[in-house]
Design a protein around this motif. Structure first.
Motif, short mmCIF file in Angstrom:
data_model
loop_
_atom_site.label_atom_id
_atom_site.label_comp_id
_atom_site.label_asym_id
_atom_site.label_seq_id
_atom_site.Cartn_x
_atom_site.Cartn_y
_atom_site.Cartn_z
N ARG A 1 0.82 -1.21 0.00
CA ARG A 1 0.00 0.00 0.00
C ARG A 1 0.85 1.26 0.00
NH1 ARG A 1 -3.68 -2.29 4.90
NH2 ARG A 1 -4.60 -4.07 3.81
N LEU A 2 2.14 1.10 -0.33
CA LEU A 2 3.01 2.27 -0.35
C LEU A 2 2.54 3.29 -1.37
CD1 LEU A 2 6.51 0.54 -0.05
CD2 LEU A 2 5.51 2.14 1.59
N GLY A 3 1.98 2.83 -2.49
CA GLY A 3 1.54 3.76 -3.53
C GLY A 3 0.31 4.55 -3.15
N SER A 4 -0.50 4.04 -2.24
CA SER A 4 -1.75 4.72 -1.87
C SER A 4 -1.71 5.34 -0.49
CB SER A 4 -2.92 3.74 -1.95
OG SER A 4 -2.70 2.64 -1.07
N ALA A 5 -0.69 5.06 0.30
CA ALA A 5 -0.62 5.59 1.67
C ALA A 5 -0.30 7.08 1.65
CB ALA A 5 0.45 4.84 2.46
N PRO A 6 -0.78 7.83 2.64
CA PRO A 6 -0.45 9.26 2.72
C PRO A 6 1.05 9.48 2.85
CG PRO A 6 -2.26 8.69 4.21
CD PRO A 6 -1.69 7.40 3.71
N TRP A 7 1.56 10.53 2.20
CA TRP A 7 2.99 10.82 2.28
C TRP A 7 3.43 11.12 3.70
CZ3 TRP A 7 6.58 9.68 -1.05
CH2 TRP A 7 6.25 9.51 -2.39
N GLY A 8 2.56 11.73 4.49
CA GLY A 8 2.91 12.04 5.87
C GLY A 8 3.17 10.79 6.68
N GLU A 9 2.35 9.75 6.44
CA GLU A 9 2.53 8.49 7.15
C GLU A 9 3.85 7.82 6.75
OE1 GLU A 9 0.33 4.11 7.65
OE2 GLU A 9 -0.70 5.77 6.64
N ILE A 10 4.15 7.84 5.45
CA ILE A 10 5.39 7.23 4.98
C ILE A 10 6.60 7.98 5.53
CG2 ILE A 10 6.80 6.75 2.93
CD1 ILE A 10 4.19 6.30 1.40
N ALA A 11 6.54 9.31 5.51
CA ALA A 11 7.66 10.11 6.02
C ALA A 11 7.89 9.85 7.51
CB ALA A 11 7.40 11.59 5.77
N PHE A 12 6.80 9.74 8.27
CA PHE A 12 6.93 9.46 9.69
C PHE A 12 7.60 8.11 9.92
CE2 PHE A 12 5.29 7.35 13.49
CZ PHE A 12 5.72 8.22 14.48
N GLN A 13 7.17 7.09 9.17
CA GLN A 13 7.77 5.76 9.33
C GLN A 13 9.24 5.77 8.94
OE1 GLN A 13 6.29 3.53 10.89
NE2 GLN A 13 4.09 3.72 10.63
N LEU A 14 9.59 6.50 7.88
CA LEU A 14 10.99 6.60 7.49
C LEU A 14 11.84 7.18 8.62
CD1 LEU A 14 10.64 7.95 3.83
CD2 LEU A 14 11.59 5.73 4.48
N LEU A 15 11.30 8.22 9.26
CA LEU A 15 12.06 8.89 10.30
C LEU A 15 12.11 8.08 11.59
CD1 LEU A 15 10.89 12.59 9.83
CD2 LEU A 15 13.16 11.65 9.35
N PHE A 16 10.95 7.56 12.02
CA PHE A 16 10.95 6.84 13.30
C PHE A 16 11.50 5.43 13.15
CE2 PHE A 16 9.24 3.99 16.49
CZ PHE A 16 9.69 4.65 17.64
N GLN A 17 10.90 4.64 12.26
CA GLN A 17 11.33 3.24 12.14
C GLN A 17 12.76 3.15 11.59
OE1 GLN A 17 9.51 1.11 13.47
NE2 GLN A 17 7.41 1.89 13.41
#
Length: 328
Positions: free
Chosen positions: A230-246
């Protein structure tokens, strides 16, 4: 003189322990919360590895380039890992791939309160058994008692879900995955101690291996539609947060501080210190995720905490001095 060089090994070890416990506590709460959003478990693993790789892969290339000016044989993995290929692969499989893939998948089956006990709770058990077998660490009576309390706490939490496996529920799948994730991280911990790995170099090697092994393969399979993503449909904010935290926080920061802990405390006492995480993360799950805290979960947290109080008692020959003497 840099400030870090003025700190004693004890101060560095304790500081690393505080940072690691806080990040691991947040990891459990945030990973469970992420299961209710857009991304799949493998998507979250992708953001973790990709986010960490953005920082550590260039860092690793720089490390290897510097080392090869003195010795052209240094490094491996196309010049991205500062460690030998065998060690890079072993640590990468356990610490870079096995742990996150099992843990993130587990959160899609079981709540954070279960993870808060079963992951950091079973970690000392696996590490103690592996350290005794591989490193010939001595299991003192006090440490054995502490481990017994931790096992009992794990059984109170995960035993009930395992007994209900034949009723059609899936909670037990998450519990087993949490314990599998703990076993994978215990293997990484023991390898770090056995090889005397530096914190930064070990974290770089783990990330470089996971980055090359997982990111291209998953991106290709997801792009072809062969795996659900679901990377293509997920909000960019959610992806950016996961990149930074995880990625940055959980891998770069906590990976280095955890390995610093191993350098000072050793693998068994390090993983027992992280058994502080159950109580903190269970409280966080109740406060932030509105998860119920049943009596068996409370009892499990108490028993694991008792286990750590007995299990982390320092052996007279422990610490950095003994480790250096053994290597020297």
């Amino acid at each position: 003189m840099p400030a870090a060089s003025r700190l004693s090994p004890r101060a560095i070890g304790i500081g690393a322990a505080v940072v690691t416990v806080l990040v691991w506590t947040a990891f459990i709460v945030i990973a469970r919360a992420s299961a209710a959003h857009s991304l799949t478990p493998f998507d979250i693993a992708f953001t973790r590895i990709f986010g960490a790789g953005l920082v550590l892969v260039p860092w690793g290339a720089w490390h290897v380039a510097q080392a090869r000016r003195r010795d052209p044989t240094q490094g491996s993995l196309f010049g991205l890992s500062p460690l030998a290929l065998r060690i890079t692969a072993v640590t990468g499989i356990f610490g870079g791939l096995g742990y996150p893939l099992l843990a993130y998948t587990g959160f899609f089956y079981a709540p954070a309160t279960h993870a808060s006990v079963l992951m950091p709770g079973s970690l000392p058990l696996w590490t103690a058994l592996l350290a005794a077998a591989v490193l010939h660490d001595r299991l003192t009576p006090m440490r054995l008692f502490g481990l017994a309390m931790i096992v009992l706490g794990d059984l109170l939490v995960g035993g009930a879900s395992l007994l209900r496996a034949f009723d059609g529920g899936e909670l037990w799948k998450g519990d087993l995955m949490f314990m599998g994730a703990a076993f994978s991280w215990a293997c990484y911990s023991v390898v770090v101690r056995r090889e005397g790995l530096d914190a930064v170099r070990a974290t770089i090697a783990v990330t470089a291996f996971a980055f090359l092994a997982f990111v291209p393969a998953y991106a290709l399979l997801a792009g072809l539609g062969w795996v659900a993503s679901r990377l293509g449909s997920a909000p960019w904010g959610e992806i950016a947060f996961q990149l930074l935290f995880q990625g940055v926080s959980s891998v770069v920061v906590a990976g280095i501080t955890f390995t610093r802990m191993i350098e000072y405390f050793g693998p068994v006492r390090t993983t027992m210190i992280t058994a502080l995480v159950p109580g903190l993360s269970a409280l966080g799950a109740v406060l932030f995720l509105d998860e119920p805290l049943y009596w068996n979960l409370v009892a499990g947290v108490v028993l694991v905490t008792v286990g750590i109080l007995f299990g982390v008692q320092r052996m007279r020959t422990g610490g950095v001095g003994a480790a250096v003497a053994a290597r020297g």
